[in-house]
Design an enzyme around this catalytic site. Structure first.
Site, PDB file in Angstrom:
ATOM      1  CG  HIS A  58      -4.338  -4.518   8.950  1.00 15.88           C
ATOM      2  ND1 HIS A  58      -4.440  -5.234   7.871  1.00 15.88           N
ATOM      3  CD2 HIS A  58      -3.284  -3.864   8.622  1.00 15.88           C
ATOM      4  CE1 HIS A  58      -3.603  -4.978   6.813  1.00 15.88           C
ATOM      5  NE2 HIS A  58      -2.979  -3.999   7.465  1.00 15.88           N
ATOM      6  CD  GLU A 109       0.286  -2.327   7.963  1.00 14.54           C
ATOM      7  OE1 GLU A 109       0.131  -3.724   7.594  1.00 14.54           O
ATOM      8  OE2 GLU A 109       0.088  -1.664   7.134  1.00 14.54           O
ATOM      9  CG  HIS A 122      -3.462   1.218   6.872  1.00 10.93           C
ATOM     10  ND1 HIS A 122      -4.269   0.433   7.970  1.00 10.93           N
ATOM     11  CD2 HIS A 122      -2.872   0.256   6.230  1.00 10.93           C
ATOM     12  CE1 HIS A 122      -3.985  -0.749   7.570  1.00 10.93           C
ATOM     13  NE2 HIS A 122      -3.106  -0.943   6.801  1.00 10.93           N
ATOM     14  NE  ARG A 141      -8.574  -6.054  -1.269  1.00  8.10           N
ATOM     15  CZ  ARG A 141      -8.740  -7.277  -1.626  1.00  8.10           C
ATOM     16  NH1 ARG A 141      -9.942  -7.806  -1.447  1.00  8.10           N
ATOM     17  NH2 ARG A 141      -7.915  -8.114  -2.005  1.00  8.10           N
TER      18      ARG A 141
END
Length: 315
Positions: free
Chosen positions: A100, A118, A175, A195
């Protein structure tokens, strides 16, 4: 009851995913759309999944509307959007290896979106489960070489995981959640995911889009492991853990077996019942319930045998 003191219960939004399963239905008794339901957006005001209020004065209102028109419920904190998004993720299969961006990169490249920090609380997982966090490239040059040669097993870093583990995933961290893991995720209110690799899976007969160049842009090298330091306190019938505090949110966990009065000094609190059942201010609550403690409600009482994940923002 005064609307400013009412606990706001949320109606979740569900997203089907290629890697999703049925545990949101079987374990949380949610009314999910299919056997491939990967995500429960439990507390969200994001345009891609805006929750409605399920009770009281604001029943049927979107959370985004309350943020816009009733900012007093959230302590009149600044910001053009509700800052957090709480999910439960059921990974029946591996998610794509991803990364991200931070606020700065997303703001420039993704039409003003927030970036995405996150964190994950592992609700359950298969025996010998692993997750992917981090990479083994020494620098950007080696990262690019490994990606272009598709040396994924050499690049990615797998670590063992068990129920109750917690991980902070900062922007720029490679991740992936892997098969058999059920996670409660607290994140910035963003739906931006790059991705890096999707195991060559097909969706409707074609590969899903990858974002190689953007991923290379934002992946931080070398990877520096972030240690989780869980601070614990005990009260009568109550065990509290501080899981993380960062620039975007804090996350705590409370395990209750009894009754306890709490005083809130934050602008608002988000609560997700992860186990058990009980009451809050004499209102029944159970596993799978998600609700917001508004700014006007400074004191609240929890009773029962239950576990709750609590999150919020600092003033």
């Amino acid at each position: 009851m005064n609307g400013e003191k009412e606990i706001l219960f949320l109606n979740p939004v569900f997203l089907e995913q290629i890697w999703g399963g049925n545990r949101l239905a079987t374990e949380f008794h949610y009314d999910t759309p299919s056997e491939r339901t990967g995500e429960c957006w439990a507390v969200s005001a994001h345009e891609n999944g805006d929750c409605t209020i399920g009770n009281g004065t604001y029943k049927g209102e979107f959370l985004s509307t309350l943020w816009k028109d009733h900012r007093e419920l959230f302590g009149n904190v600044k910001g053009d959007r509700f800052p957090l998004l709480i999910k439960i993720i059921d990974a029946k299969e591996d998610l794509a290896i991803q990364v991200h961006p931070d606020d700065n990169y997303a703001g420039i490249h993704e039409n003003g979106s927030l970036g995405k920090a996150e964190c994950w609380y592992v609700l359950d997982c298969n025996e010998n489960a692993e997750i992917i966090i981090g990479h083994n490239a020494r620098d950007k040059e080696e990262l690019i070489e490994m990606i272009h040669k598709k040396e994924w097993n050499r690049l990615i870093r797998r670590i063992p995981v068990k129920k109750g583990d917690f991980f902070q995933i900062d922007p720029g961290t490679v991740h992936a959640i892997t098969a058999g893991i059920l996670i409660l995720e607290t994140q910035q209110s963003s739906d931006i995911t790059y991705r890096l690799y999707d195991f060559d899976r097909l969706s409707n007969g074609v590969p899903r889009e990858l974002h190689i160049e953007k991923s290379i842009d934002v992946i931080k090298t070398p990877y520096v492991e972030r240690k989780s330091e869980r601070m614990t306190t005990r009260g009568p019938g109550c065990f509290k853990e501080g899981l993380v505090e960062c620039d975007y949110y804090f996350v705590d966990k409370i395990d209750m077996d009894g009754i306890q009065i709490f005083h809130n000094t934050n602008p608002f609190l988000i609560m997700s019942v992860s186990e058990g059942k009980g009451t809050i201010n004499h209102i029944p609550i159970k596993k799978g319930d998600h609700f917001i403690i508004p700014n006007g409600l400074k004191d609240y009482t929890l009773e029962g045998k239950l576990s709750i994940i609590i999150s919020g923002i600092n003033k």
